[in-house]
Motif scaffolding. Structure first.
Motif, PDB file in Angstrom:
ATOM      1  N   SER A 146       0.673  -1.120   0.097  1.00 41.28           N
ATOM      2  CA  SER A 146      -0.149  -0.065  -0.072  1.00 41.28           C
ATOM      3  C   SER A 146       0.832   1.341   0.073  1.00 41.28           C
ATOM      4  O   SER A 146       0.502   2.335  -0.566  1.00 41.28           O
ATOM      5  CB  SER A 146      -0.872  -0.075   1.197  1.00 41.28           C
ATOM      6  OG  SER A 146      -1.943  -0.940   1.045  1.00 41.28           O
ATOM      7  N   ASP A 160      -0.028   2.783   4.789  1.00 43.84           N
ATOM      8  CA  ASP A 160      -0.589   3.301   3.515  1.00 43.84           C
ATOM      9  C   ASP A 160      -0.561   4.693   3.385  1.00 43.84           C
ATOM     10  O   ASP A 160      -0.342   5.507   2.412  1.00 43.84           O
ATOM     11  CB  ASP A 160      -1.957   2.903   3.882  1.00 43.84           C
ATOM     12  CG  ASP A 160      -3.127   3.205   2.658  1.00 43.84           C
ATOM     13  OD1 ASP A 160      -3.089   4.604   2.182  1.00 43.84           O
ATOM     14  OD2 ASP A 160      -4.133   2.176   2.364  1.00 43.84           O
ATOM     15  N   ASP A 219       0.138   3.955  -2.960  1.00 44.07           N
ATOM     16  CA  ASP A 219      -0.440   5.099  -2.592  1.00 44.07           C
ATOM     17  C   ASP A 219       0.641   6.287  -2.935  1.00 44.07           C
ATOM     18  O   ASP A 219       0.244   7.251  -2.990  1.00 44.07           O
ATOM     19  CB  ASP A 219      -0.804   4.971  -1.209  1.00 44.07           C
ATOM     20  CG  ASP A 219      -2.152   4.323  -1.125  1.00 44.07           C
ATOM     21  OD1 ASP A 219      -2.570   3.815  -1.907  1.00 44.07           O
ATOM     22  OD2 ASP A 219      -2.744   4.558   0.150  1.00 44.07           O
ATOM     23  N   TYR A 278      -3.840  -4.527  -8.001  1.00 44.71           N
ATOM     24  CA  TYR A 278      -2.726  -3.667  -7.863  1.00 44.71           C
ATOM     25  C   TYR A 278      -1.944  -3.407  -9.111  1.00 44.71           C
ATOM     26  O   TYR A 278      -1.487  -2.310  -9.691  1.00 44.71           O
ATOM     27  CB  TYR A 278      -1.697  -4.227  -6.802  1.00 44.71           C
ATOM     28  CG  TYR A 278      -2.068  -3.968  -5.370  1.00 44.71           C
ATOM     29  CD1 TYR A 278      -1.793  -2.499  -4.977  1.00 44.71           C
ATOM     30  CD2 TYR A 278      -2.217  -4.778  -4.450  1.00 44.71           C
ATOM     31  CE1 TYR A 278      -2.255  -2.278  -3.721  1.00 44.71           C
ATOM     32  CE2 TYR A 278      -2.565  -4.416  -3.015  1.00 44.71           C
ATOM     33  CZ  TYR A 278      -2.487  -3.165  -2.829  1.00 44.71           C
ATOM     34  OH  TYR A 278      -2.965  -2.731  -1.396  1.00 44.71           O
ATOM     35  N   LYS A 332      -7.935  -7.821   0.173  1.00 44.77           N
ATOM     36  CA  LYS A 332      -7.166  -7.182   0.912  1.00 44.77           C
ATOM     37  C   LYS A 332      -7.519  -6.970   2.342  1.00 44.77           C
ATOM     38  O   LYS A 332      -6.533  -7.438   3.087  1.00 44.77           O
ATOM     39  CB  LYS A 332      -6.486  -5.831   0.343  1.00 44.77           C
ATOM     40  CG  LYS A 332      -5.595  -5.266   1.123  1.00 44.77           C
ATOM     41  CD  LYS A 332      -4.995  -3.789   0.809  1.00 44.77           C
ATOM     42  CE  LYS A 332      -6.148  -2.856   1.109  1.00 44.77           C
ATOM     43  NZ  LYS A 332      -6.045  -1.635   0.633  1.00 44.77           N
ATOM     44  N   LYS A 382      -8.671  -1.016  -8.025  1.00 50.78           N
ATOM     45  CA  LYS A 382      -8.796  -0.598  -6.436  1.00 50.78           C
ATOM     46  C   LYS A 382     -10.078  -1.416  -5.979  1.00 50.78           C
ATOM     47  O   LYS A 382      -9.934  -1.985  -4.802  1.00 50.78           O
ATOM     48  CB  LYS A 382      -8.917   0.813  -5.989  1.00 50.78           C
ATOM     49  CG  LYS A 382      -8.979   1.020  -4.510  1.00 50.78           C
ATOM     50  CD  LYS A 382      -9.101   2.666  -4.412  1.00 50.78           C
ATOM     51  CE  LYS A 382      -9.042   2.770  -2.941  1.00 50.78           C
ATOM     52  NZ  LYS A 382      -7.904   2.478  -2.117  1.00 50.78           N
ATOM     53  N   SER A 391      -9.712  -4.271  -2.845  1.00 54.46           N
ATOM     54  CA  SER A 391     -10.233  -3.618  -1.549  1.00 54.46           C
ATOM     55  C   SER A 391     -10.631  -4.621  -0.634  1.00 54.46           C
ATOM     56  O   SER A 391      -9.906  -4.783   0.482  1.00 54.46           O
ATOM     57  CB  SER A 391     -10.833  -2.600  -1.733  1.00 54.46           C
ATOM     58  OG  SER A 391     -10.136  -1.236  -2.573  1.00 54.46           O
TER      59      SER A 391
END
Length: 387
Positions: free
Chosen positions: A15, A141, A19, A80, A117, A110, A114
């Protein structure tokens, strides 16, 4: 932090780099759309709405399939990967339609990752420590967002804010995106199925339904609150220089990085209800500060947006981990609800801004979030719901 499973740590680093890539473009993308491509605020609202809406179906599907068939890591890897490859392509765009397609694909990635994860994080959480575990993951993150924003600020400060510089920043996101993907592929272990021969049973039970019901206050709050893209354009409208706008995101992400783990521990200690009340109050204060329409209050608005974001996400994710039985599916519904309500809210907010002005859009958002704060406060104090 010694009690945090190593797979959660590695997911945190995934992450972090993903990010970082997102934060390198998030502060400038709305400005690129409005100032470089000369599209209106209604077009920006349309991009945000479509990209957010597209992701919601995939969040539902990936969460359901994770519960039903035990497919977890493949969804996370694919999500990802899709995000890593689509961000750099924005550098080649020439109109809002192309950006809409690429942003939709990135959000699709995403959405794909999401819920699975979070299912992995929940599975690797120690007993009675889900708040702390999600808080730790969120720390890495947000630290990635902070790093990406600082990189962006440095690039803009050194090379300027021209169209060519912005496009090169989009291209450069490929590097951290691929690093995060490699960590996910090789250093994170999948969670085991309950049975190697049969698909996992699935049905919503009473606990799942109660959990989903409790999330709707949050969904409506997200419907009314300004998206980060609108925060960015508002900052530009009140006179904050383009080169300084990344620092606004540094304020927001810095607050989140510093508070995430502590908020996670407080979730375990005092409960989700109190943390959510704090989150909603922070969100309303952020909107109120934007409504004042001056540069100083905008800086503080980004700080309170950070508090709202980190507190609400950590609390909701921990709540689902502790309460739901079919957690993958409930996480999918959670992210789908955020996406759906956020998409519709962003489009309505963009239309109000374009045709009635920024002041009207700010008033609409402030009123809506205030009503939801009062509503949640009534629930909290009367004890009519368990949230």
């Amino acid at each position: 932090m010694k009690t945090i499973d190593k797979n959660v740590v590695m997911l945190g680093w995934v992450s972090y780099f993903t990010d970082m890539a997102t934060a390198m473009i998030q502060p400038i993308l709305p400005l690129f759309i409005v100032l470089i491509l000369h599209e209106g605020m209604d077009k920006l609202g349309f991009i945000v709405a479509v990209a957010t809406f597209v992701s919601y179906a995939m969040r539902l599907l990936s969460g359901y399939l994770s519960d039903r068939y035990g497919i977890v890591k493949p969804f996370v890897v694919a999500g990802y990967g899709l995000s890593a490859l689509t961000k750099p392509l924005i550098g080649f765009t020439a109109n809002y339609q192309q950006i809409t397609v690429l942003q939709s694909l990135e959000r699709l990635g995403k959405g794909l990752r999401s819920a699975p994860k979070d299912l992995m994080i929940a599975a690797y959480s120690k007993k009675n420590a889900s708040g702390k575990t999600f808080g730790f993951h969120k720390t890495l993150d947000i630290a990635g967002e902070l790093s990406g924003t600082l990189i962006l600020f440095g690039v803009l400060a050194i090379f300027g804010q021209s169209e060519a510089v912005m496009r090169n920043i989009f291209y450069a996101t490929l590097i951290p995106g691929l690093i995060g993907l490699a960590i996910m592929l090789f250093l994170v272990r999948d969670i085991p199925k309950t049975s190697p021969y049969e698909s996992m049973e699935f049905s919503f039970n009473a606990r799942d339904k109660e959990t989903i019901k409790a999330l709707f206050v949050y969904f409506f709050f997200v419907f009314f609150i300004f998206s980060a893209a609108f925060f960015t354009v508002q900052a530009k409208e009140v006179g904050i220089a383009t080169a300084l706008i990344p620092l606004l995101f540094v304020v927001s992400t810095g607050i989140q990085t510093l508070t995430s783990y502590t908020i996670g521990k407080w979730i375990d200690r005092i409960g989700v209800k109190r943390i959510m009340l704090f989150a909603y109050l922070s969100g309303v204060i952020a909107q109120l500060l934007l409504y004042l329409q001056n540069p100083i209050s905008t800086w503080f608005a980004f700080a309170f947006l950070g508090l709202f974001t980190v507190a609400s996400l950590n609390a909701n994710r921990a709540y689902i981990a502790d309460r739901a039985e079919n957690r993958g599916s409930v996480y999918g519904i959670f992210y789908a609800g955020v996406a759906l309500f956020g998409a519709i809210g962003a489009y309505i907010g963009g239309v109000i801004w374009e045709y009635f002005g920024m002041h009207a859009a700010l008033g609409y958002s402030l009123l809506g979030t205030s009503v939801m704060l009062v509503f949640f406060g009534m629930i909290f104090w009367n004890g009519k719901k368990r949230i």
